[in-house]
Design a protein around this motif. Structure first.
Motif, short mmCIF file in Angstrom:
data_model
loop_
_atom_site.label_atom_id
_atom_site.label_comp_id
_atom_site.label_asym_id
_atom_site.label_seq_id
_atom_site.Cartn_x
_atom_site.Cartn_y
_atom_site.Cartn_z
N ASN A 185 45.44 41.12 26.79
CA ASN A 185 44.89 42.12 26.93
C ASN A 185 43.50 42.23 27.11
N GLU A 186 43.21 41.38 27.96
CA GLU A 186 41.62 41.22 29.22
C GLU A 186 41.64 41.04 30.21
N ALA A 187 40.97 42.20 30.58
CA ALA A 187 41.11 42.22 32.36
C ALA A 187 41.08 41.23 33.21
N ALA A 188 41.91 41.09 33.70
CA ALA A 188 42.14 39.92 35.67
C ALA A 188 40.68 39.91 35.93
N GLU A 189 40.15 38.64 36.00
CA GLU A 189 39.05 38.29 37.01
C GLU A 189 38.99 38.88 38.38
N PHE A 190 40.34 38.69 39.06
CA PHE A 190 40.54 39.58 40.52
C PHE A 190 41.59 39.59 40.45
N SER A 191 41.99 39.83 41.75
CA SER A 191 43.53 40.41 42.01
C SER A 191 43.87 39.06 42.75
N PRO A 192 44.71 38.67 42.42
CA PRO A 192 45.63 37.07 42.81
C PRO A 192 45.77 36.37 44.02
#
Length: 394
Positions: A185-192
């Motif tokens: 439930n933490e936001a991703a740092e950037f798209s894969p």
């Protein structure tokens, strides 16, 4: 992040120091089996260098070098145990933290060579929803992106709630699910695939993939595929014996005044995850890295994939320019490119570095970190001094 962790640690440990255990020298006895070949090699400058580190306040340092397979040297300086005044030997065992990530990458590449996975497979092909639920990007990321820290998946260690929880119970042994919960439930740092950023969560998932394919603990796979074939007799994983007899005492410089505190029992968050938890010494790490880059562990095609580099969008101005491979990094030094990985545990540090232009490998490990100790053992300036001593005549 490391320094935020240290600040909280200072608060937790203030006034909570315990007496050091009493050990006889026999507790640390080790059969070195180290075959130094030093003909024509003046190793005294390296010995002087690690003696200088210890004189500066580092509890103990072990260092190993391989020059193009013609010269091998391992040495040590300082103490394995300060309270009991026991000297450090090059064959003693110590914690080497995140250097395990290179072993994890090798295990994955060996599985690809056996046709059991492909690096571009999605993580979700191997791990079920119970593991991936709530981990942003995890269902879209590939195995390669986990290896290269390009998945964008949040790093659980960066979560302040994890840092507070771990520091409130420093001797707790954590299980993988508990750690992954701090990334959920933490936001991703950037798209894969759009950037690279170091995340321990990637390597917990890689350990789970190894276990899903091999149907056994990942550290048993390490032992079968890497430790035993390379005769790394002083290398093991912490899971079955987290504080084995003979492991050297670890120390932290909490107040940056070199009055160190014993922290030997404070590393329980990575005893069961493939992002840390390795126990070894500088000699075994040297054998491993040198054999890897001389083509004795994985196929040439795998090695080429491993050293296909990806640059972060923003470099850290306080250290070497760094590029991300699969379980390995490339840094640009005054002596050309160097392939490396280092690792911290609380009270311990290790680093392993290979210079492809010279076929030279150097590894070192210390039983102290944080505060001023890091300046002498792992800062950019400290590493430049080590590299210059090693390669100035090349």
């Amino acid at each position: 992040m490391k320094y935020l962790f240290l600040s909280i640690l200072i608060l937790v440990l203030f006034g909570a120091c315990e007496d050091d255990p009493v050990f006889e020298p026999s507790h640390y006895f080790c059969d070195s089996g180290i075959d130094n070949i030093t003909a024509g090699f003046d190793y005294q400058e390296l010995q002087d260098l690690i003696d200088e580190m210890v004189a500066s306040g580092v509890p103990g340092v072990m260092m190993s070098v391989n020059y193009d397979d013609t010269i091998r040297w391992s040495g040590s300086s300082g103490k394995a145990d300060l309270a009991n005044n026991i000297d450090l030997s090059p064959c003693n065992i110590t914690r080497v933290g995140s250097t395990v990530k290179t072993f994890t990458a090798i295990a994955i590449l060996l599985l690809q060579e056996e046709g059991k996975l492909h690096l571009d497979d999605l993580v979700s092909q191997y791990l079920d929803n119970n593991i991936l639920q709530g981990l942003a990007n995890a269902k879209q990321a590939s195995i390669r992106q986990l290896l290269q820290h390009s998945s964008g998946i949040y790093n659980y260690i960066a979560n302040p709630r994890f840092q507070t929880a771990s520091l409130n119970d420093l001797t707790k042994t954590w299980q993988p699910k508990e750690l992954l919960d701090y990334a959920r439930n933490e936001a991703a740092e950037f798209s894969p695939g759009s950037d690279v950023q170091y995340s321990n969560t990637n390597y917990i998932l890689l350990g789970k993939i190894i276990e899903a394919i091999e149907q056994k603990p990942f550290y048993e796979v390490f032992a079968e595929r890497i430790f035993k074939p390379l005769n790394l007799s002083n290398t093991r994983f912490a899971a079955t014996d987290p504080i084995p007899d003979g492991i050297i005492q670890g120390y932290i410089d909490l107040y940056s005044n070199l009055n160190v505190i014993n922290s030997t029992e404070y590393s329980g968050w990575d005893y069961f995850t493939a992002d840390g938890g390795l126990i070894s010494n500088s000699n075994d790490l040297n054998v491993f890295l040198h054999q890897l880059f001389n083509g004795y562990i994985i196929q040439e095609s795998s090695l080429n994939e491993m050293i296909t580099w990806k640059a972060p969008k923003k470099q850290d101005s306080e250290t070497f320019d760094t590029y991300y491979g699969l379980g390995i990094f490339r840094i640009d030094t005054d002596f050309g490119p160097a392939y490396m990985h280092s690792g911290d545990a609380i009270g311990y540090f290790a680093s392993m570095v290979y210079f492809p232009n010279y076929n030279v490998t150097i590894t070192w490990a210390t039983n102290g970190n944080y505060g001023k100790i890091d300046d002498f053992t792992q800062s950019k300036e400290a590493m430049e001094k080590i590299f210059k001593t090693l390669l100035k005549d090349k």
